[in-house]
Design a protein around this motif. Structure first.
Motif, PDB file in Angstrom:
ATOM      1  N   ASP A  80     -27.531  37.923 -23.289  1.00 54.31           N
ATOM      2  CA  ASP A  80     -27.101  38.816 -22.221  1.00 54.31           C
ATOM      3  C   ASP A  80     -26.257  38.092 -21.183  1.00 54.31           C
ATOM      4  O   ASP A  80     -26.790  37.307 -20.391  1.00 54.31           O
ATOM      5  N   PRO A  81     -24.937  38.351 -21.168  1.00 54.25           N
ATOM      6  CA  PRO A  81     -24.104  37.779 -20.105  1.00 54.25           C
ATOM      7  C   PRO A  81     -24.361  38.546 -18.813  1.00 54.25           C
ATOM      8  O   PRO A  81     -24.021  39.718 -18.692  1.00 54.25           O
ATOM      9  N   ILE A  82     -24.991  37.894 -17.861  1.00 57.29           N
ATOM     10  CA  ILE A  82     -25.392  38.527 -16.602  1.00 57.29           C
ATOM     11  C   ILE A  82     -24.168  39.099 -15.886  1.00 57.29           C
ATOM     12  O   ILE A  82     -23.107  38.486 -15.863  1.00 57.29           O
ATOM     13  N   HIS A  83     -24.327  40.278 -15.319  1.00 56.16           N
ATOM     14  CA  HIS A  83     -23.299  40.976 -14.548  1.00 56.16           C
ATOM     15  C   HIS A  83     -22.175  41.535 -15.416  1.00 56.16           C
ATOM     16  O   HIS A  83     -21.083  41.786 -14.919  1.00 56.16           O
ATOM     17  N   HIS A  84     -22.408  41.699 -16.691  1.00 53.92           N
ATOM     18  CA  HIS A  84     -21.477  42.406 -17.571  1.00 53.92           C
ATOM     19  C   HIS A  84     -22.184  43.680 -18.000  1.00 53.92           C
ATOM     20  O   HIS A  84     -23.381  43.846 -17.807  1.00 53.92           O
ATOM     21  N   HIS A  85     -21.482  44.549 -18.622  1.00 59.45           N
ATOM     22  CA  HIS A  85     -22.086  45.817 -19.024  1.00 59.45           C
ATOM     23  C   HIS A  85     -22.301  45.907 -20.525  1.00 59.45           C
ATOM     24  O   HIS A  85     -22.437  46.986 -21.075  1.00 59.45           O
ATOM     25  N   LYS A  86     -22.301  44.741 -21.181  1.00 59.74           N
ATOM     26  CA  LYS A  86     -22.584  44.667 -22.614  1.00 59.74           C
ATOM     27  C   LYS A  86     -23.683  43.656 -22.835  1.00 59.74           C
ATOM     28  O   LYS A  86     -23.880  42.734 -22.048  1.00 59.74           O
ATOM     29  N   ILE A  87     -24.395  43.836 -23.940  1.00 56.57           N
ATOM     30  CA  ILE A  87     -25.453  42.903 -24.316  1.00 56.57           C
ATOM     31  C   ILE A  87     -25.338  42.662 -25.818  1.00 56.57           C
ATOM     32  O   ILE A  87     -25.074  43.594 -26.584  1.00 56.57           O
ATOM     33  N   ALA A  88     -25.493  41.426 -26.232  1.00 58.00           N
ATOM     34  CA  ALA A  88     -25.432  41.093 -27.653  1.00 58.00           C
ATOM     35  C   ALA A  88     -26.818  41.291 -28.256  1.00 58.00           C
ATOM     36  O   ALA A  88     -27.797  40.724 -27.772  1.00 58.00           O
ATOM     37  N   VAL A  89     -26.884  42.098 -29.293  1.00 55.78           N
ATOM     38  CA  VAL A  89     -28.139  42.373 -29.998  1.00 55.78           C
ATOM     39  C   VAL A  89     -28.110  41.600 -31.312  1.00 55.78           C
ATOM     40  O   VAL A  89     -27.135  41.669 -32.069  1.00 55.78           O
ATOM     41  N   ALA A  90     -29.169  40.866 -31.581  1.00 54.54           N
ATOM     42  CA  ALA A  90     -29.266  40.090 -32.817  1.00 54.54           C
ATOM     43  C   ALA A  90     -29.215  41.017 -34.033  1.00 54.54           C
ATOM     44  O   ALA A  90     -29.930  42.015 -34.084  1.00 54.54           O
ATOM     45  N   MET A  91     -28.384  40.701 -34.991  1.00 56.18           N
ATOM     46  CA  MET A  91     -28.236  41.539 -36.188  1.00 56.18           C
ATOM     47  C   MET A  91     -29.530  41.619 -36.990  1.00 56.18           C
ATOM     48  O   MET A  91     -29.805  42.637 -37.617  1.00 56.18           O
ATOM     49  N   GLY A  92     -30.338  40.580 -36.957  1.00 49.88           N
ATOM     50  CA  GLY A  92     -31.590  40.575 -37.704  1.00 49.88           C
ATOM     51  C   GLY A  92     -32.622  41.555 -37.182  1.00 49.88           C
ATOM     52  O   GLY A  92     -33.607  41.840 -37.859  1.00 49.88           O
ATOM     53  N   VAL A  93     -32.411  42.087 -35.993  1.00 45.36           N
ATOM     54  CA  VAL A  93     -33.338  43.047 -35.394  1.00 45.36           C
ATOM     55  C   VAL A  93     -33.243  44.424 -36.063  1.00 45.36           C
ATOM     56  O   VAL A  93     -34.231  45.142 -36.153  1.00 45.36           O
ATOM     57  N   PHE A  94     -32.057  44.764 -36.564  1.00 44.33           N
ATOM     58  CA  PHE A  94     -31.839  46.116 -37.090  1.00 44.33           C
ATOM     59  C   PHE A  94     -32.595  46.370 -38.387  1.00 44.33           C
ATOM     60  O   PHE A  94     -32.663  45.512 -39.263  1.00 44.33           O
ATOM     61  N   ASP A  95     -33.158  47.569 -38.474  1.00 43.24           N
ATOM     62  CA  ASP A  95     -33.828  48.022 -39.690  1.00 43.24           C
ATOM     63  C   ASP A  95     -32.780  48.626 -40.616  1.00 43.24           C
ATOM     64  O   ASP A  95     -31.989  49.451 -40.178  1.00 43.24           O
ATOM     65  N   GLY A  96     -32.790  48.238 -41.860  1.00 40.43           N
ATOM     66  CA  GLY A  96     -31.882  48.845 -42.833  1.00 40.43           C
ATOM     67  C   GLY A  96     -30.442  48.418 -42.647  1.00 40.43           C
ATOM     68  O   GLY A  96     -30.117  47.507 -41.886  1.00 40.43           O
ATOM     69  N   ALA A  97     -29.562  49.108 -43.357  1.00 42.84           N
ATOM     70  CA  ALA A  97     -28.135  48.794 -43.362  1.00 42.84           C
ATOM     71  C   ALA A  97     -27.489  49.160 -42.033  1.00 42.84           C
ATOM     72  O   ALA A  97     -27.855  50.157 -41.406  1.00 42.84           O
ATOM     73  N   THR A  98     -26.525  48.341 -41.616  1.00 44.72           N
ATOM     74  CA  THR A  98     -25.795  48.613 -40.376  1.00 44.72           C
ATOM     75  C   THR A  98     -24.392  49.137 -40.630  1.00 44.72           C
ATOM     76  O   THR A  98     -23.770  49.664 -39.718  1.00 44.72           O
ATOM     77  N   GLY A  99     -23.890  48.959 -41.833  1.00 40.82           N
ATOM     78  CA  GLY A  99     -22.536  49.420 -42.148  1.00 40.82           C
ATOM     79  C   GLY A  99     -21.449  48.579 -41.501  1.00 40.82           C
ATOM     80  O   GLY A  99     -20.302  48.997 -41.441  1.00 40.82           O
ATOM     81  N   THR A 100     -21.798  47.397 -41.002  1.00 41.28           N
ATOM     82  CA  THR A 100     -20.810  46.525 -40.371  1.00 41.28           C
ATOM     83  C   THR A 100     -20.546  45.311 -41.239  1.00 41.28           C
ATOM     84  O   THR A 100     -21.271  45.047 -42.198  1.00 41.28           O
ATOM     85  N   THR A 101     -19.519  44.581 -40.881  1.00 43.50           N
ATOM     86  CA  THR A 101     -19.218  43.304 -41.525  1.00 43.50           C
ATOM     87  C   THR A 101     -18.871  42.290 -40.456  1.00 43.50           C
ATOM     88  O   THR A 101     -18.318  42.634 -39.409  1.00 43.50           O
ATOM     89  N   LEU A 102     -19.191  41.058 -40.698  1.00 45.63           N
ATOM     90  CA  LEU A 102     -18.895  39.976 -39.774  1.00 45.63           C
ATOM     91  C   LEU A 102     -17.395  39.876 -39.566  1.00 45.63           C
ATOM     92  O   LEU A 102     -16.631  39.921 -40.532  1.00 45.63           O
ATOM     93  N   TRP A 103     -16.956  39.759 -38.314  1.00 45.67           N
ATOM     94  CA  TRP A 103     -15.512  39.656 -38.061  1.00 45.67           C
ATOM     95  C   TRP A 103     -15.082  38.267 -37.629  1.00 45.67           C
ATOM     96  O   TRP A 103     -13.919  37.914 -37.759  1.00 45.67           O
TER      97      TRP A 103
END
Length: 126
Positions: A80-103
């Protein structure tokens, strides 16, 4: 909508909207926190719902960033970059397929010497 949880289930998350493509951070701090590199996706804070937030422990890894993990099982959850409005969520947390690919791979100059990055994905030194 994307759902996920820590290993023990004390913390669960829901992300609404699209998941941005994740990146893999090879910096020393991410490697020490996770035991390898940290793959995550940056989502708007407004799109993230955390259930069991009382179990999230925050570690201030610098003046600008804090890292979140489950205080019960130790699962890595957030960057979490403090004072920004985005947060990075660990990919391993997600249940099932995410439909994304590493960029991208970032901070590759800091990567461990025991592995090679050979997936053809963009690599950045920072």
């Amino acid at each position: 909508m994307y759902n996920g949880s820590c290993l023990c289930g004390a913390v669960s998350i829901m992300v609404t909207g699209d998941l941005p493509q994740p990146d893999a951070c090879h910096c020393t701090q991410c490697r020490k926190q996770t035991g390898h590199y940290f793959a995550s996706t940056d989502v708007p804070e407004s799109a993230l719902t955390i259930d069991g937030e009382e179990h999230v422990r925050w570690y201030p890894s610098s003046e600008k960033v804090r890292r979140g993990f489950c205080g019960t099982c130790g699962s890595t959850l957030f960057w979490d970059p403090i004072h920004h409005h985005k947060i990075a969520v660990a990919m391993g947390v997600f249940d099932g397929a995410t439909g994304t690919t590493l960029w991208s791979h970032i901070f590759v100059a800091d990567k461990g010497d025991y592995y090679k990055i050979e997936d053809g994905v963009l690599q950045k030194d920072q």
